[in-house]
Design a protein around this motif. Structure first.
Motif, PDB file in Angstrom:
ATOM      1  N   ILE A   1       0.817  -1.208   0.000  1.00 58.08           N
ATOM      2  CA  ILE A   1       0.000   0.000   0.000  1.00 58.08           C
ATOM      3  C   ILE A   1       0.851   1.258   0.000  1.00 58.08           C
ATOM      4  CG2 ILE A   1      -1.890  -1.146   1.197  1.00 58.08           C
ATOM      5  CD1 ILE A   1      -0.980   0.480   3.728  1.00 58.08           C
ATOM      6  N   THR A   2       2.172   1.105  -0.059  1.00 56.93           N
ATOM      7  CA  THR A   2       3.041   2.266  -0.052  1.00 56.93           C
ATOM      8  C   THR A   2       3.511   2.602  -1.460  1.00 56.93           C
ATOM      9  OG1 THR A   2       5.160   3.140   0.744  1.00 56.93           O
ATOM     10  CG2 THR A   2       5.018   0.776   0.434  1.00 56.93           C
TER      11      THR A   2
ATOM     12  N   VAL B   1      12.421 -18.043   8.926  1.00 56.59           N
ATOM     13  CA  VAL B   1      12.852 -16.642   8.977  1.00 56.59           C
ATOM     14  C   VAL B   1      11.649 -15.736   8.752  1.00 56.59           C
ATOM     15  CG1 VAL B   1      14.341 -14.876   7.947  1.00 56.59           C
ATOM     16  CG2 VAL B   1      15.155 -17.244   8.110  1.00 56.59           C
ATOM     17  N   ASP B   2      11.415 -14.817   9.698  1.00 59.74           N
ATOM     18  CA  ASP B   2      10.382 -13.797   9.543  1.00 59.74           C
ATOM     19  C   ASP B   2      10.969 -12.625   8.778  1.00 59.74           C
ATOM     20  OD1 ASP B   2       9.015 -15.491  11.215  1.00 59.74           O
ATOM     21  OD2 ASP B   2       8.875 -14.091  12.897  1.00 59.74           O
ATOM     22  N   LEU B   3      10.293 -12.211   7.708  1.00 63.19           N
ATOM     23  CA  LEU B   3      10.754 -11.097   6.890  1.00 63.19           C
ATOM     24  C   LEU B   3       9.801  -9.917   7.036  1.00 63.19           C
ATOM     25  CD1 LEU B   3      11.579 -12.953   3.548  1.00 63.19           C
ATOM     26  CD2 LEU B   3      13.137 -12.450   5.417  1.00 63.19           C
ATOM     27  N   ARG B   4      10.324  -8.727   6.730  1.00 66.09           N
ATOM     28  CA  ARG B   4       9.499  -7.527   6.665  1.00 66.09           C
ATOM     29  C   ARG B   4       9.786  -6.806   5.354  1.00 66.09           C
ATOM     30  NH1 ARG B   4       6.158  -5.141  10.974  1.00 66.09           N
ATOM     31  NH2 ARG B   4       5.826  -6.896  12.355  1.00 66.09           N
ATOM     32  N   ASN B   5       8.728  -6.567   4.580  1.00 61.03           N
ATOM     33  CA  ASN B   5       8.832  -5.850   3.317  1.00 61.03           C
ATOM     34  C   ASN B   5       8.243  -4.458   3.517  1.00 61.03           C
ATOM     35  OD1 ASN B   5       8.876  -4.914   0.716  1.00 61.03           O
ATOM     36  ND2 ASN B   5       7.778  -6.653  -0.174  1.00 61.03           N
ATOM     37  N   ALA B   6       9.131  -3.456   3.617  1.00 61.98           N
ATOM     38  CA  ALA B   6       8.686  -2.087   3.871  1.00 61.98           C
ATOM     39  C   ALA B   6       8.400  -1.326   2.587  1.00 61.98           C
ATOM     40  CB  ALA B   6       9.739  -1.346   4.692  1.00 61.98           C
TER      41      ALA B   6
ATOM     42  N   PRO C   1       8.870  -1.532   9.048  1.00 60.70           N
ATOM     43  CA  PRO C   1       7.416  -1.677   8.890  1.00 60.70           C
ATOM     44  C   PRO C   1       7.093  -2.680   7.800  1.00 60.70           C
ATOM     45  CG  PRO C   1       8.180   0.354   7.848  1.00 60.70           C
ATOM     46  CD  PRO C   1       9.364  -0.231   8.577  1.00 60.70           C
ATOM     47  N   THR C   2       5.924  -3.276   7.868  1.00 62.02           N
ATOM     48  CA  THR C   2       5.482  -4.170   6.799  1.00 62.02           C
ATOM     49  C   THR C   2       4.311  -3.541   6.070  1.00 62.02           C
ATOM     50  OG1 THR C   2       4.631  -6.343   6.210  1.00 62.02           O
ATOM     51  CG2 THR C   2       4.046  -5.534   8.407  1.00 62.02           C
ATOM     52  N   TYR C   3       4.470  -3.369   4.768  1.00 61.94           N
ATOM     53  CA  TYR C   3       3.384  -2.815   3.966  1.00 61.94           C
ATOM     54  C   TYR C   3       2.680  -3.898   3.158  1.00 61.94           C
ATOM     55  CZ  TYR C   3       4.665   1.925   5.193  1.00 61.94           C
ATOM     56  OH  TYR C   3       4.905   3.079   5.881  1.00 61.94           O
ATOM     57  N   GLU C   4       2.994  -5.144   3.445  1.00 66.69           N
ATOM     58  CA  GLU C   4       2.266  -6.244   2.811  1.00 66.69           C
ATOM     59  C   GLU C   4       0.846  -6.296   3.388  1.00 66.69           C
ATOM     60  OE1 GLU C   4       3.448  -8.118   0.459  1.00 66.69           O
ATOM     61  OE2 GLU C   4       5.546  -8.634   0.761  1.00 66.69           O
ATOM     62  N   ARG C   5      -0.103  -6.591   2.524  1.00 69.71           N
ATOM     63  CA  ARG C   5      -1.495  -6.725   2.953  1.00 69.71           C
ATOM     64  C   ARG C   5      -2.109  -7.982   2.344  1.00 69.71           C
ATOM     65  NH1 ARG C   5      -0.216  -3.229   5.795  1.00 69.71           N
ATOM     66  NH2 ARG C   5      -1.316  -1.336   6.452  1.00 69.71           N
TER      67      ARG C   5
ATOM     68  N   ASN D   1      -5.999  -9.236   2.133  1.00 67.89           N
ATOM     69  CA  ASN D   1      -7.382  -8.849   2.450  1.00 67.89           C
ATOM     70  C   ASN D   1      -7.436  -7.677   3.427  1.00 67.89           C
ATOM     71  OD1 ASN D   1      -8.327 -10.923   0.805  1.00 67.89           O
ATOM     72  ND2 ASN D   1      -8.324 -12.391   2.497  1.00 67.89           N
ATOM     73  N   ASP D   2      -6.577  -6.698   3.159  1.00 67.99           N
ATOM     74  CA  ASP D   2      -6.514  -5.453   3.940  1.00 67.99           C
ATOM     75  C   ASP D   2      -5.997  -5.647   5.366  1.00 67.99           C
ATOM     76  OD1 ASP D   2      -7.407  -3.819   1.860  1.00 67.99           O
ATOM     77  OD2 ASP D   2      -9.511  -4.240   2.317  1.00 67.99           O
ATOM     78  N   ALA D   3      -5.484  -6.814   5.713  1.00 63.33           N
ATOM     79  CA  ALA D   3      -4.874  -7.037   7.022  1.00 63.33           C
ATOM     80  C   ALA D   3      -3.353  -7.040   6.878  1.00 63.33           C
ATOM     81  CB  ALA D   3      -5.352  -8.357   7.614  1.00 63.33           C
ATOM     82  N   VAL D   4      -2.664  -6.518   7.875  1.00 58.86           N
ATOM     83  CA  VAL D   4      -1.205  -6.467   7.859  1.00 58.86           C
ATOM     84  C   VAL D   4      -0.635  -7.879   7.783  1.00 58.86           C
ATOM     85  CG1 VAL D   4       0.832  -5.778   9.176  1.00 58.86           C
ATOM     86  CG2 VAL D   4      -1.180  -4.314   9.153  1.00 58.86           C
ATOM     87  N   ALA D   5       0.388  -8.070   6.946  1.00 58.65           N
ATOM     88  CA  ALA D   5       0.953  -9.403   6.736  1.00 58.65           C
ATOM     89  C   ALA D   5       2.472  -9.330   6.638  1.00 58.65           C
ATOM     90  CB  ALA D   5       0.394 -10.023   5.453  1.00 58.65           C
ATOM     91  N   GLU D   6       3.127 -10.435   6.992  1.00 63.27           N
ATOM     92  CA  GLU D   6       4.571 -10.543   6.814  1.00 63.27           C
ATOM     93  C   GLU D   6       4.893 -11.953   6.328  1.00 63.27           C
ATOM     94  OE1 GLU D   6       6.326  -9.762  10.623  1.00 63.27           O
ATOM     95  OE2 GLU D   6       5.708 -11.672  11.487  1.00 63.27           O
ATOM     96  N   PRO D   7       5.842 -12.081   5.382  1.00 64.58           N
ATOM     97  CA  PRO D   7       6.204 -13.409   4.897  1.00 64.58           C
ATOM     98  C   PRO D   7       7.122 -14.143   5.869  1.00 64.58           C
ATOM     99  CG  PRO D   7       7.383 -11.714   3.674  1.00 64.58           C
ATOM    100  CD  PRO D   7       6.484 -11.009   4.633  1.00 64.58           C
TER     101      PRO D   7
END
Length: 433
Positions: free
Chosen positions: A6-7, A46-51, A333-337, A339-345
């Motif tokens: 969403i960014t 491994v928890d990732l964050r896609n900003a 921050p994670t900008y993955e979504r 169904n409009d809910a915050v998500a992280e791979p």
């Protein structure tokens, strides 16, 4: 299925994706050479964050416990990877003893054990479960969500080996993170393969040591690709003597939070990122998503309310262990979504292979919060068909295989860092002056 971002801040990450895809032959060769010198952890997640402006690992678990969230289509990859891992360690292996966490009450965790039993059975091993819980004195049935069941048996220790009644394993696989220390029954097993090693447990392991190793790996990888390692590396600091009971050592936490926020602001300015930075203060020996706090301003820690929040969120980790060491990590921050809910791979690996993954999704959490909390749900990644079949030249961010390949590359970097970490902390390693 690719969740959307969403960014609008996708410039650097799109450039990173394109660079990784264009460099795929060099990257795979680089990994091959690294694995010639280093031994991968037996398995990890491994928890990732896609900003949108950077993609980085924020946690690496060496006792992964959510294999049940992988789809059935991913299992052949897991079986092949398990075969490769076992052949390297103990080619003649016949029996595998799986040692779960003492808390087997969760239906999700039991389903995870069921999946592990299935993978290693199909890899050609006889698999049985042995419990560290002294209360388990006879074979115990664990019902499963699908109507099947597992049998949990009491461990049988002889002077030199560990097994079960009428079951002598070549290899012992731990699926408990040893957060409360090393049980005596697991010590001095010199005739069997114990995986992961005891010094991988949270009673010994430290997040700061892992991210120190990851920083080294990220710099090597960034040099290979000719890029800024910050795009894949979360900066961090550490405080080693903290007491949330009497507030001693909290000045170190405040100073490190302030310094980290300053570093992040500098990077944001360099890349033209109009975001408010934050940091995550974590228990250095944390496990299970416990012992974690989001901080946006060092002043928030200076008053009584700030101290109360720290005591509540950082006072203990899972298992009730008091927190005396913390890591102050750049917040990604994670900008993955989904169904409009915050998500992280989350990427899952066995040996040196990516075998699957999922999105951890939480509708009630923000982009700067921990998603490993009650209310989280899990949406499988499509690694099974696509993670090794990216398409160079496609528009960045447009194709699932390309993004998943990028996730797999960053996940493998964290796995390589774990191998560096375990080598450096091995109590039995020979040291040369």
């Amino acid at each position: 299925m690719v969740p959307h971002l969403i960014t609008a801040l996708t410039g650097p990450i799109n450039e990173l994706e394109a660079r990784i895809l264009d460099s795929m032959p060099a990257i795979e060769r680089w990994f091959r050479l690294e694995w010639m010198e280093h031994t991968p952890p037996f398995y990890c997640s491994v928890d990732l964050r896609n900003a949108g402006f950077k993609l980085a690992p924020v946690d690496t678990e060496l006792f992964p416990s959510s294999f049940n969230h992988l789809t059935p289509e991913m299992l052949p990859l897991a079986v092949q990877a398990a075969m490769a891992a076992i052949e390297k360690i103990c080619p003649e292996a016949k029996n595998l003893l799986l040692v779960p966490d003492n808390d087997t009450g969760s239906s999700f965790y039991r389903a995870n054990l069921q999946c592990l039993v299935q993978v290693f059975t199909q890899a050609g091993l006889n698999v049985r479960l042995g419990s560290l819980d002294p209360a388990v004195t006879a074979p115990t049935t664990l019902p499963l969500p699908d109507g099947e069941s597992l049998t949990l048996e009491p461990l049988l220790r002889t002077p030199r080996r560990l097994g079960l009644k009428d079951f002598d394993p070549c290899t012992i696989l731990l699926n408990c993170d040893l957060a409360n220390g090393t049980p005596a029954v697991l010590e001095n097993l010199h005739e069997q393969y114990l995986l992961p090693p005891l010094h991988a447990g949270w009673g010994v392991r430290r997040k700061s040591r892992h991210f120190e190793s990851y920083e080294e790996v990220a710099k090597k990888f960034a040099k290979l690709l000719g890029m800024d390692p910050w795009l894949i590396n979360p900066m961090f600091g550490r405080c080693g003597e903290v007491s949330f009971g009497d507030a001693s050592g909290l000045d170190c936490v405040q100073a490190n939070v302030d310094a980290m926020l300053t570093k992040v602001r500098r990077k944001y300015k360099e890349y033209g990122i109009n975001e408010k930075p934050f940091v995550i203060v974590k228990a250095d020996n944390g496990s299970g998503g416990a012992g974690l706090m989001t901080v946006r301003d060092a002043k928030d820690l200076a008053d009584a309310d700030g101290l109360a929040r720290m005591r509540e969120r950082l006072g203990t980790v899972r298992g009730g262990e008091a927190v005396t060491e913390v890591i102050i990590q750049e917040g990604v921050p994670t900008y993955e979504r989904v169904n409009d809910a915050v998500a992280e791979p989350v990427v899952y690996m066995i040996d040196r292979y990516v075998v699957g993954g999922f999105y951890r999704v939480h509708a009630e959490r923000g982009i700067d919060e921990n998603l490993s909390a009650p209310g989280a749900r899990y949406v499988p990644l499509a690694f099974s068909e696509s993670h090794q079949l990216p398409k160079p030249g496609a528009k960045p961010g447009a194709l699932a295989p390309n993004r998943f390949y990028m996730y797999g590359v960053i996940g493998r970097l964290a796995m390589l860092a774990a191998s560096y970490e375990l080598e450096a902390t091995d109590p039995d390693a020979e040291v040369y002056d």
